[in-house]
Design a protein around this motif. Sequence first.
Motif, PDB file in Angstrom:
ATOM      1  N   SER B  83     -13.125 -40.043  12.376  1.00  0.00           N
ATOM      2  CA  SER B  83     -14.335 -40.825  12.414  1.00  0.00           C
ATOM      3  C   SER B  83     -15.136 -40.803  10.935  1.00  0.00           C
ATOM      4  CB  SER B  83     -15.529 -40.611  13.622  1.00  0.00           C
ATOM      5  OG  SER B  83     -15.938 -39.204  13.300  1.00  0.00           O
ATOM      6  N   GLY B  84     -14.829 -39.985  10.159  1.00  0.00           N
ATOM      7  CA  GLY B  84     -15.255 -39.882   8.708  1.00  0.00           C
ATOM      8  C   GLY B  84     -15.269 -38.438   8.221  1.00  0.00           C
ATOM      9  N   CYS B  85     -15.578 -38.260   6.892  1.00  0.00           N
ATOM     10  CA  CYS B  85     -15.682 -37.196   6.455  1.00  0.00           C
ATOM     11  C   CYS B  85     -16.800 -36.602   5.415  1.00  0.00           C
ATOM     12  CB  CYS B  85     -14.366 -37.212   5.193  1.00  0.00           C
ATOM     13  SG  CYS B  85     -12.880 -37.863   5.934  1.00  0.00           S
ATOM     14  N   GLN B  86     -18.042 -36.956   6.303  1.00  0.00           N
ATOM     15  CA  GLN B  86     -19.279 -36.565   5.495  1.00  0.00           C
ATOM     16  C   GLN B  86     -19.656 -35.185   5.912  1.00  0.00           C
ATOM     17  OE1 GLN B  86     -18.978 -39.803   7.009  1.00  0.00           O
ATOM     18  NE2 GLN B  86     -17.750 -40.263   5.110  1.00  0.00           N
ATOM     19  N   GLY B  87     -19.155 -34.706   7.137  1.00  0.00           N
ATOM     20  CA  GLY B  87     -19.791 -33.698   7.782  1.00  0.00           C
ATOM     21  C   GLY B  87     -19.554 -32.302   7.017  1.00  0.00           C
ATOM     22  N   PHE B  88     -20.455 -31.337   7.306  1.00  0.00           N
ATOM     23  CA  PHE B  88     -20.180 -30.086   7.078  1.00  0.00           C
ATOM     24  C   PHE B  88     -20.399 -29.000   8.337  1.00  0.00           C
ATOM     25  CE2 PHE B  88     -21.244 -32.541   3.238  1.00  0.00           C
ATOM     26  CZ  PHE B  88     -20.391 -31.872   2.138  1.00  0.00           C
ATOM     27  N   VAL B  89     -19.704 -27.961   8.053  1.00  0.00           N
ATOM     28  CA  VAL B  89     -20.181 -26.779   9.001  1.00  0.00           C
ATOM     29  C   VAL B  89     -20.180 -25.607   8.176  1.00  0.00           C
ATOM     30  CG1 VAL B  89     -19.332 -27.580  11.078  1.00  0.00           C
ATOM     31  CG2 VAL B  89     -17.533 -26.432   9.542  1.00  0.00           C
ATOM     32  N   ALA B  90     -20.839 -24.352   8.773  1.00  0.00           N
ATOM     33  CA  ALA B  90     -20.564 -23.106   8.101  1.00  0.00           C
ATOM     34  C   ALA B  90     -19.093 -22.857   7.796  1.00  0.00           C
ATOM     35  CB  ALA B  90     -21.305 -22.222   8.958  1.00  0.00           C
ATOM     36  N   ALA B  91     -18.797 -22.198   6.643  1.00  0.00           N
ATOM     37  CA  ALA B  91     -17.145 -21.988   6.536  1.00  0.00           C
ATOM     38  C   ALA B  91     -16.877 -20.749   7.042  1.00  0.00           C
ATOM     39  CB  ALA B  91     -17.243 -21.617   5.205  1.00  0.00           C
ATOM     40  N   PHE B  92     -15.668 -20.809   7.726  1.00  0.00           N
ATOM     41  CA  PHE B  92     -15.315 -19.764   8.654  1.00  0.00           C
ATOM     42  C   PHE B  92     -14.459 -19.138   7.715  1.00  0.00           C
ATOM     43  CE2 PHE B  92     -16.027 -23.279  11.440  1.00  0.00           C
ATOM     44  CZ  PHE B  92     -16.933 -22.713  12.512  1.00  0.00           C
ATOM     45  N   ARG B  93     -14.148 -17.815   7.943  1.00  0.00           N
ATOM     46  CA  ARG B  93     -13.169 -16.915   7.120  1.00  0.00           C
ATOM     47  C   ARG B  93     -11.958 -17.769   7.133  1.00  0.00           C
ATOM     48  NH1 ARG B  93     -17.000 -16.191   9.597  1.00  0.00           N
ATOM     49  NH2 ARG B  93     -16.122 -16.679  11.494  1.00  0.00           N
ATOM     50  N   GLY B  94     -11.165 -17.414   6.012  1.00  0.00           N
ATOM     51  CA  GLY B  94      -9.626 -17.804   6.079  1.00  0.00           C
ATOM     52  C   GLY B  94      -9.693 -19.512   5.860  1.00  0.00           C
ATOM     53  N   HIS B  95      -8.720 -20.090   6.547  1.00  0.00           N
ATOM     54  CA  HIS B  95      -8.625 -21.463   6.208  1.00  0.00           C
ATOM     55  C   HIS B  95      -9.213 -22.254   7.182  1.00  0.00           C
ATOM     56  CE1 HIS B  95      -4.899 -19.666   3.903  1.00  0.00           C
ATOM     57  NE2 HIS B  95      -4.535 -19.157   4.938  1.00  0.00           N
ATOM     58  N   GLN B  96      -8.971 -23.792   6.825  1.00  0.00           N
ATOM     59  CA  GLN B  96      -9.433 -24.480   7.777  1.00  0.00           C
ATOM     60  C   GLN B  96      -8.634 -24.678   9.211  1.00  0.00           C
ATOM     61  OE1 GLN B  96     -10.843 -28.186   7.142  1.00  0.00           O
ATOM     62  NE2 GLN B  96     -11.402 -28.088   5.240  1.00  0.00           N
ATOM     63  N   HIS B  97      -8.851 -23.947   9.911  1.00  0.00           N
ATOM     64  CA  HIS B  97      -8.333 -23.916  11.414  1.00  0.00           C
ATOM     65  C   HIS B  97      -9.273 -24.185  12.281  1.00  0.00           C
ATOM     66  CE1 HIS B  97      -4.817 -20.905  10.183  1.00  0.00           C
ATOM     67  NE2 HIS B  97      -4.573 -22.283   9.546  1.00  0.00           N
ATOM     68  N   LEU B  98      -9.407 -25.497  12.461  1.00  0.00           N
ATOM     69  CA  LEU B  98     -10.748 -26.067  13.052  1.00  0.00           C
ATOM     70  C   LEU B  98     -10.322 -26.723  14.637  1.00  0.00           C
ATOM     71  CD1 LEU B  98     -12.804 -27.579  10.369  1.00  0.00           C
ATOM     72  CD2 LEU B  98     -12.852 -25.158  11.222  1.00  0.00           C
ATOM     73  N   LEU B  99     -11.088 -26.476  15.658  1.00  0.00           N
ATOM     74  CA  LEU B  99     -11.073 -27.110  16.739  1.00  0.00           C
ATOM     75  C   LEU B  99     -12.407 -27.946  16.811  1.00  0.00           C
ATOM     76  CD1 LEU B  99      -9.994 -27.581  19.433  1.00  0.00           C
ATOM     77  CD2 LEU B  99     -10.640 -25.258  20.301  1.00  0.00           C
ATOM     78  N   ILE B 100     -12.484 -29.078  16.899  1.00  0.00           N
ATOM     79  CA  ILE B 100     -13.465 -30.332  16.883  1.00  0.00           C
ATOM     80  C   ILE B 100     -13.667 -30.846  18.001  1.00  0.00           C
ATOM     81  CG2 ILE B 100     -14.597 -31.708  15.448  1.00  0.00           C
ATOM     82  CD1 ILE B 100     -12.780 -30.959  13.156  1.00  0.00           C
ATOM     83  N   CYS B 101     -14.657 -30.954  18.358  1.00  0.00           N
ATOM     84  CA  CYS B 101     -15.126 -31.712  19.687  1.00  0.00           C
ATOM     85  C   CYS B 101     -15.428 -33.359  19.186  1.00  0.00           C
ATOM     86  CB  CYS B 101     -16.113 -31.257  20.424  1.00  0.00           C
ATOM     87  SG  CYS B 101     -16.531 -32.451  21.898  1.00  0.00           S
ATOM     88  N   GLN B 102     -14.680 -34.072  19.501  1.00  0.00           N
ATOM     89  CA  GLN B 102     -14.928 -35.482  19.172  1.00  0.00           C
ATOM     90  C   GLN B 102     -16.270 -36.307  19.637  1.00  0.00           C
ATOM     91  OE1 GLN B 102     -11.540 -37.669  17.420  1.00  0.00           O
ATOM     92  NE2 GLN B 102     -10.130 -36.925  18.940  1.00  0.00           N
ATOM     93  N   ASP B 103     -16.638 -35.654  20.718  1.00  0.00           N
ATOM     94  CA  ASP B 103     -17.809 -36.183  21.334  1.00  0.00           C
ATOM     95  C   ASP B 103     -19.002 -35.656  20.898  1.00  0.00           C
ATOM     96  OD1 ASP B 103     -15.997 -37.397  22.946  1.00  0.00           O
ATOM     97  OD2 ASP B 103     -16.638 -36.818  24.844  1.00  0.00           O
ATOM     98  N   CYS B 104     -19.059 -34.309  20.938  1.00  0.00           N
ATOM     99  CA  CYS B 104     -20.571 -33.718  20.323  1.00  0.00           C
ATOM    100  C   CYS B 104     -20.454 -33.258  19.181  1.00  0.00           C
ATOM    101  CB  CYS B 104     -20.862 -32.610  21.516  1.00  0.00           C
ATOM    102  SG  CYS B 104     -19.845 -31.365  21.501  1.00  0.00           S
TER     103      CYS B 104
END
Lengths: 152, 152
Positions: B83-104
Amino acid sequence: MVDPHTSAIIDGWLERLQDNGCRRTAPRQAVVEVVASSEYVLNPFEVFEQARQHYPGLGLVTVYRTIEKLEEIGLLQRVHRPSGCQGFVAAFRGHQHLLICQDCGRVEMFGGDIEKMDGLVAEVEKDSGYHIQEHWLQLFGTCSECQRGVNP
Amino acid sequence: MVDPHTSAIIDGWLERLQDNGCRRTAPRQAVVEVVASSEYVLNPFEVFEQARQHYPGLGLVTVYRTIEKLEEIGLLQRVHRPSGCQGFVAAFRGHQHLLICQDCGRVEMFGGDIEKMDGLVAEVEKDSGYHIQEHWLQLFGTCSECQRGVNP
DNA sequence: TTTTATGCAAAGTATTTGCACGGGA
DNA sequence: TCCCGTGCAAATACTTTGCATAAAA
């Protein structure tokens, strides 16, 4: 100039467009000629520049509209990279399992045993309580040509 | 209003900013208060809206500049989504291994055995001749709360 | 003939830059 | 005091929309 294999691919794409209610036009063909056969990530403006060589009167707006349609049909996919997210490549079968050269923009689908991925997805789904709908796996690196300094 | 744990995190971020040649200012603190503690993907405008509640005079430009700095330092990471690439989150240690809820928009880092990933990367590296520098693995789904219709 | 496609120009969005003022160190 | 940080306004970049004309079916 265009080998028979590539030409068949282009024709297939134009047919798919027709099946989806689009007319076969010269501007669209010019765009398809570029994106259907390229193995590099291209952004709309790059597509525009290259496609204009096939059809000089082409407008950038038509490129945007054609890309949009092709993405909708599933023939093109957007590629997200650390350097930006405006690029597209011919969509590979299956998921976003991409191997991308950060130097030249070449994209390949990678093999290897992907079953591991499915196992990992199932595991995370169980542990987290999420219902997982999609996954992206992308590797970024330098292709062998760029390592040898072949590409500009 | 702000628990001691969160307050310590915020302070840590401000310290990291200072270590990188930035001054400790009220506008920056307001931005950090929002992004350092949120477990949701937020875009610059959302950060702006929320941070303005801590510091009403805040300008959107300052949000952009602070986010840029935090990303540079490695405290924030950009999140790429269908849905887009303008979002940010606090960086987690290590790599981009993310689990993202598409609703919230909630983001979690996932565990599971990531060693599989390293094996897969090594395998692809060998097969393809690429020198792989980075990888992104992201799972998109619906978190348990959104499945139960808890979030708006 | 009917409807879609096209290119241009204009309008939106999102983000960045220039600048004079204000506040940290 | 000195210089960085700030908000505003303007500039820029990218993408979408409105519209009259051209072309496909």
